[in-house]
Design a protein around this motif. Structure first.
Motif, PDB file in Angstrom:
ATOM      1  N   PRO A 119     -55.664 -79.038  48.525  1.00 20.89           N
ATOM      2  CA  PRO A 119     -55.438 -78.751  47.108  1.00 20.89           C
ATOM      3  C   PRO A 119     -55.849 -77.312  46.774  1.00 20.89           C
ATOM      4  O   PRO A 119     -56.976 -77.058  46.360  1.00 20.89           O
ATOM      5  N   ALA A 120     -54.926 -76.364  46.976  1.00 13.11           N
ATOM      6  CA  ALA A 120     -55.222 -74.959  46.693  1.00 13.11           C
ATOM      7  C   ALA A 120     -55.361 -74.764  45.185  1.00 13.11           C
ATOM      8  O   ALA A 120     -54.476 -75.154  44.417  1.00 13.11           O
ATOM      9  N   ALA A 121     -56.490 -74.190  44.771  1.00 12.27           N
ATOM     10  CA  ALA A 121     -56.762 -74.037  43.346  1.00 12.27           C
ATOM     11  C   ALA A 121     -55.628 -73.285  42.646  1.00 12.27           C
ATOM     12  O   ALA A 121     -55.216 -73.651  41.538  1.00 12.27           O
ATOM     13  N   SER A 122     -55.099 -72.243  43.296  1.00 12.68           N
ATOM     14  CA  SER A 122     -54.070 -71.435  42.646  1.00 12.68           C
ATOM     15  C   SER A 122     -52.829 -72.269  42.329  1.00 12.68           C
ATOM     16  O   SER A 122     -52.225 -72.129  41.266  1.00 12.68           O
ATOM     17  N   VAL A 123     -52.460 -73.161  43.246  1.00 13.05           N
ATOM     18  CA  VAL A 123     -51.250 -73.963  43.030  1.00 13.05           C
ATOM     19  C   VAL A 123     -51.489 -75.025  41.956  1.00 13.05           C
ATOM     20  O   VAL A 123     -50.611 -75.316  41.143  1.00 13.05           O
ATOM     21  N   ILE A 124     -52.694 -75.603  41.938  1.00 17.56           N
ATOM     22  CA  ILE A 124     -53.010 -76.615  40.934  1.00 17.56           C
ATOM     23  C   ILE A 124     -53.009 -75.988  39.534  1.00 17.56           C
ATOM     24  O   ILE A 124     -52.392 -76.511  38.602  1.00 17.56           O
ATOM     25  N   VAL A 125     -53.676 -74.854  39.412  1.00 15.65           N
ATOM     26  CA  VAL A 125     -53.713 -74.154  38.122  1.00 15.65           C
ATOM     27  C   VAL A 125     -52.302 -73.746  37.706  1.00 15.65           C
ATOM     28  O   VAL A 125     -51.880 -73.927  36.565  1.00 15.65           O
ATOM     29  N   PHE A 126     -51.548 -73.220  38.663  1.00 11.28           N
ATOM     30  CA  PHE A 126     -50.194 -72.764  38.374  1.00 11.28           C
ATOM     31  C   PHE A 126     -49.314 -73.885  37.840  1.00 11.28           C
ATOM     32  O   PHE A 126     -48.713 -73.774  36.770  1.00 11.28           O
ATOM     33  N   THR A 127     -49.251 -75.023  38.585  1.00  6.96           N
ATOM     34  CA  THR A 127     -48.315 -76.069  38.171  1.00  6.96           C
ATOM     35  C   THR A 127     -48.743 -76.679  36.841  1.00  6.96           C
ATOM     36  O   THR A 127     -47.902 -77.033  36.025  1.00  6.96           O
ATOM     37  N   THR A 128     -50.060 -76.773  36.598  1.00  2.02           N
ATOM     38  CA  THR A 128     -50.537 -77.391  35.360  1.00  2.02           C
ATOM     39  C   THR A 128     -50.292 -76.486  34.154  1.00  2.02           C
ATOM     40  O   THR A 128     -49.701 -76.904  33.150  1.00  2.02           O
ATOM     41  N   LEU A 129     -50.752 -75.242  34.248  1.00  2.00           N
ATOM     42  CA  LEU A 129     -50.621 -74.329  33.111  1.00  2.00           C
ATOM     43  C   LEU A 129     -49.169 -73.988  32.824  1.00  2.00           C
ATOM     44  O   LEU A 129     -48.710 -74.025  31.675  1.00  2.00           O
ATOM     45  N   SER A 130     -48.414 -73.638  33.858  1.00  2.00           N
ATOM     46  CA  SER A 130     -47.025 -73.244  33.594  1.00  2.00           C
ATOM     47  C   SER A 130     -46.237 -74.436  33.083  1.00  2.00           C
ATOM     48  O   SER A 130     -45.341 -74.296  32.249  1.00  2.00           O
ATOM     49  N   GLY A 131     -46.582 -75.650  33.565  1.00  2.00           N
ATOM     50  CA  GLY A 131     -45.901 -76.840  33.056  1.00  2.00           C
ATOM     51  C   GLY A 131     -46.100 -76.980  31.552  1.00  2.00           C
ATOM     52  O   GLY A 131     -45.134 -77.163  30.800  1.00  2.00           O
ATOM     53  N   ALA A 132     -47.366 -76.858  31.105  1.00  2.00           N
ATOM     54  CA  ALA A 132     -47.645 -76.973  29.665  1.00  2.00           C
ATOM     55  C   ALA A 132     -46.999 -75.825  28.893  1.00  2.00           C
ATOM     56  O   ALA A 132     -46.453 -76.027  27.799  1.00  2.00           O
ATOM     57  N   GLY A 133     -47.033 -74.620  29.469  1.00  2.00           N
ATOM     58  CA  GLY A 133     -46.434 -73.464  28.804  1.00  2.00           C
ATOM     59  C   GLY A 133     -44.932 -73.626  28.622  1.00  2.00           C
ATOM     60  O   GLY A 133     -44.398 -73.416  27.522  1.00  2.00           O
ATOM     61  N   PHE A 134     -44.253 -74.034  29.700  1.00  2.00           N
ATOM     62  CA  PHE A 134     -42.805 -74.232  29.581  1.00  2.00           C
ATOM     63  C   PHE A 134     -42.488 -75.406  28.666  1.00  2.00           C
ATOM     64  O   PHE A 134     -41.466 -75.406  27.965  1.00  2.00           O
ATOM     65  N   GLY A 135     -43.380 -76.420  28.652  1.00  2.00           N
ATOM     66  CA  GLY A 135     -43.207 -77.540  27.722  1.00  2.00           C
ATOM     67  C   GLY A 135     -43.250 -77.054  26.281  1.00  2.00           C
ATOM     68  O   GLY A 135     -42.403 -77.424  25.457  1.00  2.00           O
ATOM     69  N   LEU A 136     -44.236 -76.202  25.967  1.00  2.00           N
ATOM     70  CA  LEU A 136     -44.349 -75.667  24.607  1.00  2.00           C
ATOM     71  C   LEU A 136     -43.124 -74.820  24.260  1.00  2.00           C
ATOM     72  O   LEU A 136     -42.543 -74.958  23.170  1.00  2.00           O
ATOM     73  N   LEU A 137     -42.700 -73.964  25.200  1.00  2.00           N
ATOM     74  CA  LEU A 137     -41.518 -73.130  24.938  1.00  2.00           C
ATOM     75  C   LEU A 137     -40.278 -73.996  24.710  1.00  2.00           C
ATOM     76  O   LEU A 137     -39.405 -73.647  23.906  1.00  2.00           O
ATOM     77  N   ALA A 138     -40.213 -75.140  25.408  1.00  2.00           N
ATOM     78  CA  ALA A 138     -39.068 -76.039  25.223  1.00  2.00           C
ATOM     79  C   ALA A 138     -39.075 -76.622  23.808  1.00  2.00           C
ATOM     80  O   ALA A 138     -38.035 -76.677  23.139  1.00  2.00           O
TER      81      ALA A 138
END
Lengths: 248, 290
Positions: free
Chosen positions: B3-22
């Motif tokens: 569980p690479a921290a960078s990938v976990i942070v990336f998928t979680t934050l960008s997911g929420a960000g793109f969700g908000l933009l949607a």
């Protein structure tokens, strides 16, 4: 392009005889040696080689397994070299975002162009066989090249134009050739010995094949029973001794 | 899987960000002026921070620009292309709302669709891998999309949508765990098929090929997570779904409540995403008896 070629002219690969392999790891050393001094690409690095936590890049690793026959016979040890199988449907190639991974249409060898690799590691995740290792010093993915810089090398004598692991194997357990040609020596070996593909359920269609260990001679059950302690009705000398001792 | 921290942070934050933009794209809400500026700053901030974090796990980032090339075959490349496309497509709508007080609904909907496609492509990077049976199911994209929609709805301050998305998220997350627990056995790989020796009998690793660790073990035979999996699942579900749901349902969508709910949700999402990696078994472990 990281799309796969629909067909390849040849299917170069290895046939590994698990009956003959003695687990000496000479292929591992030869592979490491050749691919560390070769001109192309980054050398296979070691990190902390003489320290307490050594870790290094290898393209070939030899495991040893214990197999206990289903029919209850004696367990046996099988040495098992593991390297890239140069799959026809190689998932490591199609997942690559940069185009660094590719499968050659002319001979089916799966290679990495290190100048394009960004070291994301997704190809290593996609491989069921653990064939790809990221070089920790160079930051690029390394894998078996089938010694592409030996097999076509006109500066080498004919005998050396095979992968380093094949050339070095003292047991003759490794064979190299075109598995797409049914008349080739390797194809005939596979046909004669019922060569196996590894993890066919992963749908990778590996080119390399493994020849299963030949069945062992089985000691007859009767004689084993005779020798066994608590055996009901021993025969021969043991039977005679048994009866004599009982009569005393 | 490691569980690479960078990938976990990336998928979680960008997911929420793109969700908000949607959600902003479909006009739920459709703020203008300074209010729109803060909304879009948050959406872009999360999405871009996530994308930047994703480059941290590259061993050779100078070739990262080449990741845009192979969109025909590679989900990772599609994700790169789509994320940049989505961020560009959202920009004119954001500009119109922030600076002109104008709304262009058609462009907004297109941007929203692209944002969700980014999340889908991210999830397909994992869902496509037959080597990790737990991930190799349609539930993977469903869970990723549910997280993006729930996080987006909370951040967008849409009460009804947030409660609905959280309910859906709770269900699909539970389903993914239940189904995922059986996937490895269902996929049918074992030491016997991995070595081909299963045709002879029972196969057991006698001696590994090397005494120490290596890249394959570090990356794909990670085992720490499975011990506390049950506890983490509960914590994740409580943080990501239950607490934000109760908070929003009882206290409404004020700024403070939204912030607390969003932080709880993202913390739960991070735990879930950590488990997503740590619990996933790769078939290569079979060669190492794990």
């Amino acid at each position: 392009m990281t799309s796969l070629p629909t067909t390849t002219e040849r299917k170069l690969g290895l046939v590994i005889d698990l009956d003959t392999c003695v687990g000496c790891h000479a292929c591992v050393v030869a592979c490491k040696g050749w691919n560390t001094v070769a001109d192309d690409g980054a050398p296979l690095s070691d990190v902390d080689a003489y320290g307490p936590d050594p870790v290094g890049t290898f393209l070939n690793r030899v495991h040893s397994f214990e197999v206990t026959p289903d029919d209850g016979g004696a367990a046996r040890v099988v040495h098992f070299p593991r390297s890239c199988l140069h799959c026809e449907d190689a998932p490591c190639v199609t997942v690559c975002p940069t185009g660094a991974s590719f499968k050659r249409a002319e001979d089916g060898i799966v290679l990495v162009n290190e100048d394009d690799c960004m070291g994301c590691g997704l190809c290593a995740w996609a491989c069921p066989y653990g064939a790809r290792e990221l070089d920790l010093a160079a930051g690029v993915m390394k894998k078996c090249t089938l010694c592409v810089d030996r097999i076509y090398n006109e500066n080498l004598p004919d005998a050396d134009r095979v992968p380093a692991c094949v050339r070095t194997c003292p047991a003759g357990a490794r064979h190299f050739g075109d598995l797409g040609d049914p008349e080739s020596e390797v194809s005939r070996l596979v046909a004669a010995r019922d060569g196996m593909a590894l993890m066919p359920e992963c749908g990778t269609k590996p080119v390399n094949r493994y020849l299963p260990p030949r069945p062992r001679d089985v000691t007859s059950d009767e004689r084993l029973d005779d020798a066994a302690e608590g055996s009901d009705r021993p025969s021969g000398f043991l039977g005679w001794l048994d009866r004599m001792l009982e009569a005393l | 899987m490691h569980p690479a921290a960078s990938v976990i942070v990336f998928t979680t934050l960008s997911g929420a960000g793109f969700g908000l933009l949607a959600f902003l794209g479909i006009g739920e809400p459709a703020p203008t002026g300074l209010r729109a500026f803060w909304f879009y700053l948050l959406g872009y901030g999360l999405a871009v921070a996530g994308l930047l974090a994703s480059t941290l796990h590259l061993a050779n980032p100078r070739n990262a620009i080449k990741a845009f090339r192979e969109w025909r075959s590679s989900w990772l490349s599609r994700e790169a292309v789509l994320s940049v496309t989505a961020l560009i497509a959202v920009a004119p709508v954001a500009f119109g709302r922030v600076f002109l007080g104008q709304d262009w609904p058609v462009l907004g909907v297109i941007g929203a669709a692209l944002c969700l496609l980014v999340v889908f492509s991210t999830s397909m990077i994992y869902a496509q891998l037959r080597t990790v049976p737990r991930w190799n199911t349609p539930l993977t994209p469903v869970v990723f999309l549910a997280f993006a929609l729930a996080g987006g709805a909370i951040l967008a301050g849409r009460l009804q949508a947030a409660l609905a998305a959280l309910a859906v998220l709770g269900c699909v997350q539970l389903a993914a765990w239940i189904v995922g627990d059986r996937r490895f056995a269902q996929a049918g790989s074992d030491a016997g098929t991995a070595t081909g020796l299963g045709r002879i009998g029972r196969v057991r690793l006698l001696e590994p090929p090397h005494a120490g660790r290596n890249y394959v073990l570090d990356e794909m035979a990670f085992r720490v997570g499975r011990r506390h999996a049950a506890k983490l699942r509960i914590l994740s579900l409580v943080g990501a779904v239950v607490l934000p749901g109760i908070l929003l349902a009882t206290l409404g969508t004020g700024v403070v409540v939204t912030a607390v709910a969003a932080i709880l949700h993202l913390a739960g999402a991070l735990a879930s995403r950590w488990l997503f990696f740590a619990e996933a078994r790769h078939v290569v472990g079979l060669y190492y008896g794990r």
